[in-house]
Design a protein around this motif. Structure first.
Motif, PDB file in Angstrom:
ATOM      1  N   PHE A  57     -37.631   2.993 -53.078  1.00  0.00           N
ATOM      2  CA  PHE A  57     -36.906   3.312 -54.217  1.00  0.00           C
ATOM      3  C   PHE A  57     -36.559   2.025 -54.876  1.00  0.00           C
ATOM      4  CE2 PHE A  57     -35.753   6.982 -52.027  1.00  0.00           C
ATOM      5  CZ  PHE A  57     -35.772   7.724 -53.108  1.00  0.00           C
ATOM      6  N   ALA A  58     -36.847   0.871 -54.208  1.00  0.00           N
ATOM      7  CA  ALA A  58     -36.634  -0.647 -54.969  1.00  0.00           C
ATOM      8  C   ALA A  58     -38.082  -0.682 -55.667  1.00  0.00           C
ATOM      9  CB  ALA A  58     -36.298  -1.713 -53.913  1.00  0.00           C
ATOM     10  N   VAL A  59     -39.179  -0.783 -55.147  1.00  0.00           N
ATOM     11  CA  VAL A  59     -40.427  -1.058 -55.515  1.00  0.00           C
ATOM     12  C   VAL A  59     -40.698  -0.042 -56.847  1.00  0.00           C
ATOM     13  CG1 VAL A  59     -42.626  -1.155 -55.367  1.00  0.00           C
ATOM     14  CG2 VAL A  59     -41.175  -1.934 -53.556  1.00  0.00           C
ATOM     15  N   ILE A  60     -40.438   1.159 -56.961  1.00  0.00           N
ATOM     16  CA  ILE A  60     -40.598   2.031 -57.910  1.00  0.00           C
ATOM     17  C   ILE A  60     -40.015   1.814 -59.324  1.00  0.00           C
ATOM     18  CG2 ILE A  60     -38.666   3.812 -57.771  1.00  0.00           C
ATOM     19  CD1 ILE A  60     -42.481   4.578 -58.116  1.00  0.00           C
ATOM     20  N   VAL A  61     -38.955   1.082 -59.117  1.00  0.00           N
ATOM     21  CA  VAL A  61     -38.179   0.535 -60.482  1.00  0.00           C
ATOM     22  C   VAL A  61     -38.388  -0.756 -60.822  1.00  0.00           C
ATOM     23  CG1 VAL A  61     -36.326   2.374 -60.478  1.00  0.00           C
ATOM     24  CG2 VAL A  61     -35.822   0.124 -59.253  1.00  0.00           C
ATOM     25  N   ARG A  62     -39.618  -1.563 -60.207  1.00  0.00           N
ATOM     26  CA  ARG A  62     -40.135  -2.645 -60.330  1.00  0.00           C
ATOM     27  C   ARG A  62     -39.276  -3.837 -59.724  1.00  0.00           C
ATOM     28  NH1 ARG A  62     -42.717  -4.380 -66.221  1.00  0.00           N
ATOM     29  NH2 ARG A  62     -43.402  -1.985 -65.875  1.00  0.00           N
ATOM     30  N   ARG A 180     -38.008  16.037 -59.559  1.00  0.00           N
ATOM     31  CA  ARG A 180     -38.215  16.815 -60.809  1.00  0.00           C
ATOM     32  C   ARG A 180     -36.819  16.972 -61.471  1.00  0.00           C
ATOM     33  NH1 ARG A 180     -40.917  22.460 -58.432  1.00  0.00           N
ATOM     34  NH2 ARG A 180     -42.812  21.505 -57.945  1.00  0.00           N
ATOM     35  N   THR A 181     -35.863  15.914 -60.939  1.00  0.00           N
ATOM     36  CA  THR A 181     -34.636  15.794 -61.502  1.00  0.00           C
ATOM     37  C   THR A 181     -34.606  14.860 -62.725  1.00  0.00           C
ATOM     38  OG1 THR A 181     -33.669  14.251 -59.831  1.00  0.00           O
ATOM     39  CG2 THR A 181     -33.309  16.677 -59.440  1.00  0.00           C
ATOM     40  N   GLY A 182     -33.530  14.731 -63.396  1.00  0.00           N
ATOM     41  CA  GLY A 182     -33.615  13.374 -64.399  1.00  0.00           C
ATOM     42  C   GLY A 182     -33.524  12.106 -63.852  1.00  0.00           C
ATOM     43  N   LEU A 183     -33.002  12.096 -62.629  1.00  0.00           N
ATOM     44  CA  LEU A 183     -32.900  10.758 -61.835  1.00  0.00           C
ATOM     45  C   LEU A 183     -34.502  10.591 -61.337  1.00  0.00           C
ATOM     46  CD1 LEU A 183     -31.698   8.418 -60.492  1.00  0.00           C
ATOM     47  CD2 LEU A 183     -31.158   9.721 -58.496  1.00  0.00           C
ATOM     48  N   GLY A 184     -34.933  11.580 -60.832  1.00  0.00           N
ATOM     49  CA  GLY A 184     -36.409  11.301 -60.284  1.00  0.00           C
ATOM     50  C   GLY A 184     -37.408  10.770 -61.534  1.00  0.00           C
ATOM     51  N   LEU A 185     -37.313  11.242 -62.723  1.00  0.00           N
ATOM     52  CA  LEU A 185     -38.048  11.105 -63.810  1.00  0.00           C
ATOM     53  C   LEU A 185     -37.792   9.647 -64.321  1.00  0.00           C
ATOM     54  CD1 LEU A 185     -38.127  14.550 -65.631  1.00  0.00           C
ATOM     55  CD2 LEU A 185     -40.013  13.442 -64.307  1.00  0.00           C
ATOM     56  N   GLY A 186     -36.191   9.452 -64.183  1.00  0.00           N
ATOM     57  CA  GLY A 186     -35.987   8.193 -64.689  1.00  0.00           C
ATOM     58  C   GLY A 186     -36.243   6.944 -63.724  1.00  0.00           C
ATOM     59  N   LEU A 187     -36.484   7.184 -62.494  1.00  0.00           N
ATOM     60  CA  LEU A 187     -37.092   6.164 -61.742  1.00  0.00           C
ATOM     61  C   LEU A 187     -38.404   5.548 -62.252  1.00  0.00           C
ATOM     62  CD1 LEU A 187     -35.915   7.643 -58.071  1.00  0.00           C
ATOM     63  CD2 LEU A 187     -34.968   5.459 -59.378  1.00  0.00           C
ATOM     64  N   VAL A 249     -45.818   0.551 -48.082  1.00  0.00           N
ATOM     65  CA  VAL A 249     -45.649   1.007 -49.333  1.00  0.00           C
ATOM     66  C   VAL A 249     -46.990   0.620 -50.247  1.00  0.00           C
ATOM     67  CG1 VAL A 249     -43.098   1.343 -49.456  1.00  0.00           C
ATOM     68  CG2 VAL A 249     -44.280  -0.914 -50.668  1.00  0.00           C
ATOM     69  N   VAL A 250     -47.376  -0.388 -49.834  1.00  0.00           N
ATOM     70  CA  VAL A 250     -48.655  -0.871 -50.509  1.00  0.00           C
ATOM     71  C   VAL A 250     -49.631   0.158 -50.065  1.00  0.00           C
ATOM     72  CG1 VAL A 250     -50.301  -2.488 -51.172  1.00  0.00           C
ATOM     73  CG2 VAL A 250     -47.863  -3.005 -51.102  1.00  0.00           C
ATOM     74  N   LEU A 251     -49.791   0.258 -48.800  1.00  0.00           N
ATOM     75  CA  LEU A 251     -50.853   1.015 -48.029  1.00  0.00           C
ATOM     76  C   LEU A 251     -50.996   2.479 -48.609  1.00  0.00           C
ATOM     77  CD1 LEU A 251     -50.745  -0.466 -44.437  1.00  0.00           C
ATOM     78  CD2 LEU A 251     -52.631  -0.667 -46.084  1.00  0.00           C
ATOM     79  N   GLY A 252     -49.536   3.048 -48.780  1.00  0.00           N
ATOM     80  CA  GLY A 252     -49.404   4.397 -49.289  1.00  0.00           C
ATOM     81  C   GLY A 252     -49.760   4.606 -50.706  1.00  0.00           C
ATOM     82  N   GLY A 253     -50.055   3.425 -51.278  1.00  0.00           N
ATOM     83  CA  GLY A 253     -50.518   3.630 -52.826  1.00  0.00           C
ATOM     84  C   GLY A 253     -49.465   3.358 -53.945  1.00  0.00           C
ATOM     85  N   VAL A 254     -48.412   2.952 -53.329  1.00  0.00           N
ATOM     86  CA  VAL A 254     -47.229   2.568 -54.319  1.00  0.00           C
ATOM     87  C   VAL A 254     -47.449   1.167 -54.833  1.00  0.00           C
ATOM     88  CG1 VAL A 254     -44.760   2.383 -54.573  1.00  0.00           C
ATOM     89  CG2 VAL A 254     -45.724   3.837 -53.076  1.00  0.00           C
ATOM     90  N   ALA A 255     -47.461   1.115 -56.185  1.00  0.00           N
ATOM     91  CA  ALA A 255     -47.688  -0.245 -56.990  1.00  0.00           C
ATOM     92  C   ALA A 255     -46.437  -1.246 -57.140  1.00  0.00           C
ATOM     93  CB  ALA A 255     -48.489   0.050 -58.533  1.00  0.00           C
ATOM     94  N   LEU A 256     -46.750  -2.251 -56.636  1.00  0.00           N
ATOM     95  CA  LEU A 256     -45.673  -3.110 -56.587  1.00  0.00           C
ATOM     96  C   LEU A 256     -45.155  -3.679 -57.997  1.00  0.00           C
ATOM     97  CD1 LEU A 256     -46.575  -6.016 -53.870  1.00  0.00           C
ATOM     98  CD2 LEU A 256     -44.998  -3.793 -53.855  1.00  0.00           C
TER      99      LEU A 256
END
Length: 321
Positions: A57-62, A180-187, A249-256
């Motif tokens: 949740f921290a990484v997804i918002v850069r 699928r919520t506004g928060l999820g799309l907003g992240l 998170v990196v191994l799971g394909g989440v971009a830093l």
């Protein structure tokens, strides 16, 4: 099906690697694929998976959260005092533990959003504060967790590890609706381009604050589950989980760089990391060499994530010219 796999290529690769590693681990383990072996494996994986979700949740918002392990340590120590007694007392204790996690996350978010300080700086500072509070509560490991509750949440149901059931519940009841919520799309919008999200009318500040609050919640859940597995409190558990959560998170394909990846990918990365550790333990690798190999894996994972950030930054600079 082909389009679905292509759209979720990162997660597909992560889960494929996980399956291969798990098969190798179960084939290597002296006891084989028993319920007991799977339960121990799943418990350890879930602890890191919850920490990886907090980092996600921290990484997804850069951003990046160096306080994940510290929040785990603090909530673990709080749980060792409060999650025992009658049903009402334990319910209050669990709520207090999770509230502490959310409070830590909100503090990080307020300092990042309204203090306009880089997340890595904020969370490095608050991590010291949270560990200090944990040490005040538990200078030495100790305390106790209700054994019946611990057994109910860390053993198995009809030979299926409870930890795996909890993992599926997190994905199905939290992540699937949230994205699928506004928060999820907003992240994802904020992580992809904060400026574009702001110009589109999105409440960027609230979204970033919510991302850190969610991170604190899941770090608190990780600390609570660690308490259930070990039935004690320990203020010294933080550093390893912070580093491992980033690698997961990196191994799971989440971009830093933010805006790319999924919570399911972060979970898969955590399971991969723990499975590698378990596989090395039974592979005949000398015990003194195992930390070295794990360190190489962690360093490689984080280096891959860092290289991805630099590659995108260089492309932007080229287009900017």
């Amino acid at each position: 099906m082909r389009d679905l796999l292509r759209a979720n290529q990162r997660e597909t690769i992560a889960f494929s690697v996980l399956v291969a590693l798990l098969v190798s681990y179960l084939a290597t383990h002296p006891a084989g694929p028993t319920t007991y072996v799977m339960t121990i494996w799943a418990n350890q994986c879930l602890i890191l998976a919850l920490a990886a979700i907090a980092q996600f949740f921290a990484v997804i918002v850069r951003g990046i959260d160096l306080s994940v392990g510290a929040i785990m340590a603090l909530t673990n120590c709080i749980a060792s005092y409060l999650v025992i007694g009658t049903g009402v007392e334990m319910t209050f204790g669990i709520i207090a533990v999770l509230a502490a996690g959310v409070g830590c996350g909100v503090l990080n978010g307020l300092l990042v959003v309204y203090g306009r300080i880089q997340p890595i700086v904020v969370t490095l500072a608050t991590a010291s504060v949270f560990v200090g509070l944990a040490l005040l509560l538990r200078p030495t490991p100790g305390g106790q967790i209700d054994y019946d509750l611990a057994d109910a949440l860390t053993l198995d149901v009809l030979d299926v590890p409870t930890a795996l059931i909890i993992t599926v519940a997190v994905i199905g009841l939290i992540w699937v609706p949230l994205r699928r919520t506004g928060l999820g799309l907003g992240l994802y919008a904020v992580g992809s381009s904060e400026q574009a999200a702001f110009q589109s009318g999105m409440p960027v500040a609230k979204i970033r604050l919510a991302s850190f609050a969610l991170g604190g919640l899941f770090a608190g859940l990780a600390g609570l589950y660690f308490s259930l597995v070990t039935t004690t409190g320990d203020a010294g558990i933080g550093p390893n989980f912070t580093l491992n959560s980033i690698a997961a998170v990196v191994l799971g394909g989440v971009a830093l760089r933010g805006g790319v990846g999924t919570l399911t990918g972060a979970i898969a990365g955590a399971f991969i990391l723990k499975t590698i550790g378990a596989l090395m333990f039974f592979s005949g690798l000398p015990p003194l060499a195992q930390p070295f190999v794990e360190g190489l894996i962690l360093a490689a994972a984080i280096a891959i994530g860092g290289a991805d950030v630099l590659r995108v930054k260089n492309k932007l600079e080229v287009f900017g010219r």
